[in-house]
Design a protein around this motif. Sequence first.
Motif, mmCIF file in Angstrom:
data_model
loop_
_atom_site.group_PDB
_atom_site.id
_atom_site.type_symbol
_atom_site.label_atom_id
_atom_site.label_comp_id
_atom_site.label_asym_id
_atom_site.label_seq_id
_atom_site.Cartn_x
_atom_site.Cartn_y
_atom_site.Cartn_z
ATOM 1 N N GLN A 293 -4.094 -3.135 2.611
ATOM 2 C CA GLN A 293 -4.829 -3.182 2.472
ATOM 3 C C GLN A 293 -5.230 -3.938 1.189
ATOM 4 N N ASP B 293 0.597 -1.319 0.058
ATOM 5 C CA ASP B 293 0.278 -0.645 0.041
ATOM 6 C C ASP B 293 0.808 1.280 -0.181
ATOM 7 N N THR C 55 -5.957 -7.502 2.407
ATOM 8 C CA THR C 55 -7.230 -7.526 3.080
ATOM 9 C C THR C 55 -8.340 -7.602 2.491
ATOM 10 N N HIS C 56 -8.315 -6.635 1.726
ATOM 11 C CA HIS C 56 -9.242 -6.839 0.648
ATOM 12 C C HIS C 56 -9.388 -8.023 -0.413
ATOM 13 N N TYR C 57 -8.031 -8.508 -0.948
ATOM 14 C CA TYR C 57 -7.866 -9.863 -1.254
ATOM 15 C C TYR C 57 -8.514 -10.938 -0.292
ATOM 16 N N GLU D 95 -10.665 -11.154 1.185
ATOM 17 C CA GLU D 95 -12.066 -10.784 2.457
ATOM 18 C C GLU D 95 -12.969 -11.163 1.169
ATOM 19 N N SER D 96 -12.582 -11.300 0.034
ATOM 20 C CA SER D 96 -13.281 -11.811 -1.358
ATOM 21 C C SER D 96 -13.136 -13.461 -1.351
ATOM 22 N N SER E 98 -4.397 -1.801 -4.290
ATOM 23 C CA SER E 98 -5.418 -1.025 -3.138
ATOM 24 C C SER E 98 -6.169 0.186 -3.219
#
Length: 459
Positions: free
Chosen positions: A443, A248, A446-448, A450-451, A278
Amino acid sequence: MPKPTSIRPMFAQFLIVGIPPNGKPTDKPIPLVIYPPNQIESLPFSAIVDYSLPTGTKPQCEPVLDDIINDMFIFRVHSANYDFISACVLVTHKNGKLPFYASENTRNTQFAYIITSRNVYYASHMKFLRFAASYFSGRIQNPNITYAKPINVPQLMPQVLPQDYTATLNILHHNSFHLPLFACDSIHSYFQFQHGENKMKLTPYHYVGPTSVPNQTIKYSEFFSFDTLFSIFPTKSILTLISCALCDHRIVFVGKSLQNITMSVTALSHLLRPLKFSGAVVPILPANPSYITLLEAPTPYIIGVPRCDLLPSVDVDDGVILADTDSGMVDFGNNVGISFPKINECAMKLDEIDDKRGTTDFSFPLDFRRKKNPVCKSFSAGGVEAIIQAVGQPLQKLNADHIKKFFMKDLDAKDGVFFDKKMWIETVPKDDKDFAIAITESQAFTHYVESLIRKHEDN
């Protein structure tokens, strides 16, 4: 008359931007030619003008190709619904015959040829724009391109023509000049060209369109941009940039060549798989106060910016990484501790990939790159695949199948799942733990995760 054909257009919009022939060199540039002639919803022409001439109408260099082409690059603009990528060719008509949209008043100013689209056929767009610029300037005689069939495009013409504009064969243009039929033929023909079927022969030496499509694991952007990035920066610097982007960090590519800047941004953003960056990815930022202060944002970004007088006035802190596309030097500031996994081994593999077996139909025009840098690298399709594999191998711990092994059932939530970060870090080799710890705080990671959890729960 043949019946209109229903087609999937090759592009969303073609434009020529510059100062009209009845203007002065100090006037603001405007769209001179527009097809289709309607403004794309929530995508104002003013934004396209700013991004297509990021340093203004004053040429920043002498022509490097065909005696008129100064630079070739891409830029990204957003509408309310879509993300549009635009291919752009900058031209100046200092010498020789003037095209229909220029005059002695504007001879020493810069014009932009633009194709805005939602597809990623960048190489074809660049080839066509180069052809159009040379053809419209009288440098190509008797091309092979022929008049296009009638096109079925709903609501092609606006109900009321904008002030100072007229239309020729459904192509909107400034009323200070006549739009010749040969220009209309060229624009119409490329608009309805069906990519992937046959090559579109423009002249005996100019064509657009490949005869095959890339491997499904490779994106057009990778064919188009990897050559440039690996020609400019040392491989270890590239790998460290990848690790910083995954964590990030804010990264700025700065230089004189818009091609080098935008291709470097594009290539880096496509070397982060399986994660996605991100923050904002901006291939080029216009060098004016309305845009340049975006570099002061505290959120993650990968941004390209032309070298300009405004840069020293921007309040950029030590956390921003500056990558100079002119020198190939990267100032990592206080981010030097984030090392790419197995960086020495990976760098050696990458250094061996310059296979010098030519380019592909999807590569950035090689003759332009060689004018800029005679010793530039050139990757075949196999070379692009090898780069992806070499960079991806040290990141195997990020692969979805491995990450899913650390999904745990949350006993406090019905059917809930969470990722056991601590256990995952324990599986990472000792030398790479600092990188693993840093990336789990990002981030992007985290986004990866979560998906992946959402997909897991849906199944």
